[in-house]
Write a protein that holds these residues in place. Structure first.
Motif: not given
Length: 259
Positions: A144-161, A182-191
């Protein structure tokens, strides 16, 4: 390119008009939508209006454009795509329902019998069309190939906001945030740096089963949460699939719009 298929879509019967005209900007938006709803695409082209239907990517014979609007068929075919009708009673664009329907195409939830012989499937939003097909295939070494957002968003919370600024994304954001926790409690990472899903290249001959599993997971979460902002969910749910995902800087794959 006989082993490549390009997919895109637009769902809706009419262009959205502002509910209220309370400024010069909303007045212009109302006029723009009204004109595009009334005139044929040939006249709009002459007048210089930007169509929602882009020209198909150059050098690819198998380009498929999905829509629930049969009125677009002539323009879609004229611009080099195969028209694929999807039955739906959606009566506008840019809504939660229309956005979720587009995820069926983006995350390969469509009938894939027609695509079983293609080694590469490349999805691109109708506003993110690129002609760099050969370049994309050469770079997609993992699946799978895709691009990062052009605007740096190092965390999922940046996208949420940022997503809270659009009504269709914000409406079910509380439920989405609960899902994230719920996912973060299971070991997923916000960063996890946010990736842009406007262009998604799938090398199906390499990791087809894992690709389908990832796509199914992201799509099902979008539907379950009624959340069309799939970049939030991709940022989270793609983490266990990092071995098949390759993200590049936005400047490495240029779309016609520059986005």
């Amino acid at each position: 390119m006989k082993n490549v298929a390009v997919l895109s879509c637009w769902f809706g019967h009419k262009f959205n008009k502002p509910l209220k005209i309370n400024s010069l900007i909303t007045c212009k938006q109302w006029l723009y939508a009204t004109i595009k709803n009334l005139l044929s695409y040939r006249i709009l082209d002459v007048l210089g209006f930007i169509s929602i239907i882009p020209q198909a990517p150059q050098g690819v014979g198998s380009c498929y454009f999905y829509s629930n609007n049969k009125r677009l068929k002539t323009e879609v075919q004229f611009k080099g795509w195969h028209f694929c009708f999807v039955e739906s009673d959606i009566n506008n664009g840019e809504s939660i329902a229309s956005s979720l329907l587009a995820k069926k195409v983006k995350f390969l939830q469509i009938d894939d019998a027609n695509f079983s012989h293609f080694e590469h499937l490349i999805y691109m939003d109708s506003r993110r069309v690129t002609d760099e097909i050969t370049h994309i295939i050469e770079k997609n070494q993992k699946g799978v190939l895709l691009r990062y957002e052009a605007k740096l968003k190092p965390s999922i919370w940046h996208e949420v906001e940022e997503a809270k600024g659009q009504e269709r994304y914000a409406k079910h954001m509380d439920k989405t945030i609960d899902f994230i926790h719920t996912k973060l409690q299971k070991g997923y990472c916000a960063n996890n740096r946010v990736m842009n899903t406007g262009i998604l290249a799938y090398a199906m001959n390499a990791q087809g089963s894992e690709i389908k599993a990832l796509c199914n997971e992201v799509y099902n979460a979008c539907i379950q949460l009624k959340q069309p902002e799939c970049q939030i969910l991709w940022c989270l749910l793609s983490q266990p699939y990092s071995d098949i995902i390759q993200a590049v800087e936005s400047s490495e794959i240029k779309s016609r719009s520059g986005l």
